[in-house]
Scaffold this active site. Structure first.
Site, PDB file in Angstrom:
ATOM      1  CG  HIS A   1     -11.076   6.578   2.617  1.00  0.00           C
ATOM      2  ND1 HIS A   1     -11.485   7.825   3.022  1.00  0.00           N
ATOM      3  CD2 HIS A   1      -9.734   6.526   2.842  1.00  0.00           C
ATOM      4  CE1 HIS A   1     -10.433   8.512   3.475  1.00  0.00           C
ATOM      5  NE2 HIS A   1      -9.372   7.746   3.372  1.00  0.00           N
TER       6      HIS A   1
ATOM      7  CD  GLU B   1      -7.761   1.346   4.263  1.00  0.00           C
ATOM      8  OE1 GLU B   1      -7.001   1.607   5.221  1.00  0.00           O
ATOM      9  OE2 GLU B   1      -8.043   2.169   3.384  1.00  0.00           O
TER      10      GLU B   1
ATOM     11  NE  ARG C   1      -5.841  14.585   2.080  1.00  0.00           N
ATOM     12  CZ  ARG C   1      -6.131  13.300   1.941  1.00  0.00           C
ATOM     13  NH1 ARG C   1      -7.102  12.931   1.130  1.00  0.00           N
ATOM     14  NH2 ARG C   1      -5.461  12.375   2.590  1.00  0.00           N
TER      15      ARG C   1
ATOM     16  NE  ARG D   1      -5.507   2.625  -0.415  1.00  0.00           N
ATOM     17  CZ  ARG D   1      -5.408   3.583   0.497  1.00  0.00           C
ATOM     18  NH1 ARG D   1      -4.378   3.619   1.314  1.00  0.00           N
ATOM     19  NH2 ARG D   1      -6.345   4.484   0.607  1.00  0.00           N
TER      20      ARG D   1
ATOM     21  CG  ASN E   1      -1.786   1.130   1.399  1.00  0.00           C
ATOM     22  OD1 ASN E   1      -1.678   2.112   0.653  1.00  0.00           O
ATOM     23  ND2 ASN E   1      -2.676   1.068   2.377  1.00  0.00           N
TER      24      ASN E   1
END
Ligand code: ADP
Length: 391
Positions: A178, A376, A238, A90, A9
Site C-alpha cells: 500500500h 494512488e 484475508r 503500479r 493498476n
C-alpha cells in the site's frame, strides 16, 4: 490534443486504468476498470460521469493480457483527443532493489521478473502489461511505481523476522505494501497538520486489503503488512496476522494441501470467513446477524491492537489518519477503533465523524484524527510525469 499519462493498476482479477493530464495530474480526465477477469468480466468508466462512451464487450474468459489490448484499442478509438506521452504502472513488488519509481528498460524488467515469487498473484500481470506496451509502442516511456518502495525507509530492526539472519539477508523481510497510498497521504500532511506534519502519525488504509503505516517526518518507519500482503489487520477475505502454528497444525493434523491453505488464508478468511455473510464492510453493517457484528468487532479490535503495536516505532501518537473504502466511509468503524484507543489520547467528535468532516477528533484531544481520501493513481501519474521528464 492534450498530453496525458496512462496509469495501469493490475490486481489479481482486475485492471484499473486512468488518464491524467500532464499539466494537472491530481484529478483524472478519464478513469475506469475491468473487473472479474477470467470469470465474466465487466468494463466500466467512472470518470467522466455521464460519458455514455460505447464500452467494449469482453469474452467470458478474458485474461489480463487480452483486456489490456482491448483497453489500448478502446483508448485509441474513444480517447483520441488525449495524446498518451507515457505509461505509469503500479508494480506490487520492488524487493530490496527498487526504492522509488523507475523508468523501465529490458534490464529493469528482468530484475522485476525475478521478484515474481514474492508476489505471484500480481507481479506477472503488472509485467505482462509493460511487455505488451513495449511491443506495441517501443518508444513510449514506461515507469514502474512500486507498492513496496515507500517502506524502504524502515529501520532494519522493523523489517526483520526473528528467523536465522541469513534468511533475512536472502530477502525474507517485512517489505510492506500500500506504499502508493501512504505516499499520497504523507504528501497531504503539511496541508492537514501544518507544523505537526513531521510528527508521529499512523495511517490506517482500510479497504478490502487493509494495513497500517507508522510515519515520522512523513516517512515510513513501520507497517503491518510484511513479507506478503497477508500479515497484519483482518481484511475482507484475508486472515491477517495469525499464529504460524495454526498453519503447521492444518498441514500436519488435518492434512490440508498448500493450495487449500492458500485459499483459506487469502480467500475464505477475514470479514467473510468470520461472518459467513460477506467480505464487504457495507454488507456487514447492514446485517443484523450476530456473526456480522462479531466480524466487525474483531476487525476493529485487531485494528486497535495493531495501531497500538506501532506506537513503540514512533514513540507516541500525534495524528491518526483513516483512508480507503472503509476508512473513508464507515463512521462506525472509525468510532469503534478510536474508542479502544482513548488511552492514547484519541477522542472522536461524534458529530464530525458522522457528517463527513476531515478532522474528526475533539478540539481537546491530544491526538488529531482525520479522514483523508487516498489517491494512488495521482501518485503514479505524478511519478510518471517526473521520471519520464514530461514537464
Ligand atoms: P480495495 O481497493 O482494497 O478493493 P476499497 O478501498 O474500495 O477496497 O474498500 C472496499 C471496502 O470499503 C469494502 O469493505 C466496502 O464494503 C467498504 N465500503 C465502501 N463504502 C462503504 C460505506 N459507505 N460504508 C461502509 N463500508 C464501505
Amino acid at each position: 490534443m492534450n498530453d496525458v499519462v496512462l496509469t495501469l493498476n493490475a490486481g489479481s482479477s482486475s485492471l484499473k486504468f486512468a488518464l491524467h493530464a500532464v499539466d494537472a495530474p491530481l484529478v483524472p480526465v478519464l478513469r475506469g476498470k475491468v473487473t472479474r477477469l477470467k470469470r465474466a468480466p465487466a468494463f466500466s468508466v467512472s470518470v467522466p460521469k455521464e460519458a455514455n462512451l460505447p464500452l467494449p464487450t469482453l469474452a467470458l474468459d478474458c485474461t489480463h493480457e487480452e483486456a489490456t489490448v482491448i483497453l489500448l484499442d478502446w483508448l485509441t478509438e474513444h480517447a483520441a483527443q488525449h495524446a498518451i506521452r507515457a505509461v505509469g504502472h503500479r508494480v506490487v513488488h520492488g524487493g530490496t532493489i527498487f526504492d522509488g519509481p523507475t523508468r523501465v528498460d529490458a534490464d529493469k524488467l528482468a530484475q522485476m521478473a525475478e521478484l515474481t515469487p514474492l508476489a505471484p498473484l500480481h507481479q506477472p500481470h503488472n509485467l505482462a502489461a509493460v511487455r505488451l506496451i513495449a511491443q506495441r509502442s517501443p518508444d513510449l516511456p514506461q515507469v514502474a511505481c512500486f507498492d513496496t518502495s515507500f517502506h524502504a525507509t524502515q529501520p532494519e530492526v522493523n523489517r526483520l523476522f526473528a528467523l536465522p539472519y541469513d534468511m533475512s539477508q536472502q530477502g525474507l523481510l517485512r517489505y510492506g505494501f500500500h506504499g502508493l497510498s501512504y505516499e499520497f497521504i504523507a504528501s497531504t500532511l503539511p496541508e492537514h497538520l501544518g507544523t505537526e506534519a513531521d510528527g508521529r502519525v499512523v495511517v490506517a488504509h482500510l479497504g478490502n486489503g487493509a494495513s497500517l503505516c507508522a510515519l515520522k517526518d512523513q516517512k515510513s518507519v513501520a507497517t503491518t503488512m510484511g513479507f506478503t500482503a497477508l500479515d497484519g489487520l483482518v481484511m475482507g477475505r484475508r486472515s491477517g496476522r495469525i499464529d504460524p502454528g495454526v498453519i503447521l497444525y492444518l498441514v500436519q493434523q488435518r492434512g490440508m494441501s498448500v493450495p487449500e491453505i492458500d485459499a483459506l488464508l487469502y480467500q475464505q478468511s477475514g470479514l467473510l470467513g468470520v461472518s459467513g455473510i460477506s467480505n464487504a464492510m457495507q454488507d456487514l453493517e447492514a446485517s443484523d446477524d450476530p456473526r456480522a457484528k462479531l466480524a466487525i468487532d474483531l476487525f476493529c479490535y485487531r485494528a486497535a491492537c495493531e495501531i497500538a503495536g506501532l506506537i513503540p516505532a514512533i514513540g507516541g501518537l500525534d495524528a491518526l489518519i483513516f483512508t480507503a473504502g472503509i476508512g473513508e466511509n464507515s463512521a462506525a468503524t472509525r468510532q469503534a477503533i478510536c474508542d479502544q484507543l482513548s488511552w492514547l489520547g484519541v477522542e472522536v467528535d461524534r458529530f464530525a465523524n458522522e457528517n463527513g468532516a476531515v478532522v474528526i477528533s475533539t478540539p481537546e484531544a491530544s491526538c488529531k484524527v482525520l479522514v483523508v481520501p487516498t489517491n494512488e493513481d495521482a501518485v503514479i501519474a505524478q511519478s510518471t510525469i517526473r521520471i519520464a521528464d514530461l514537464t
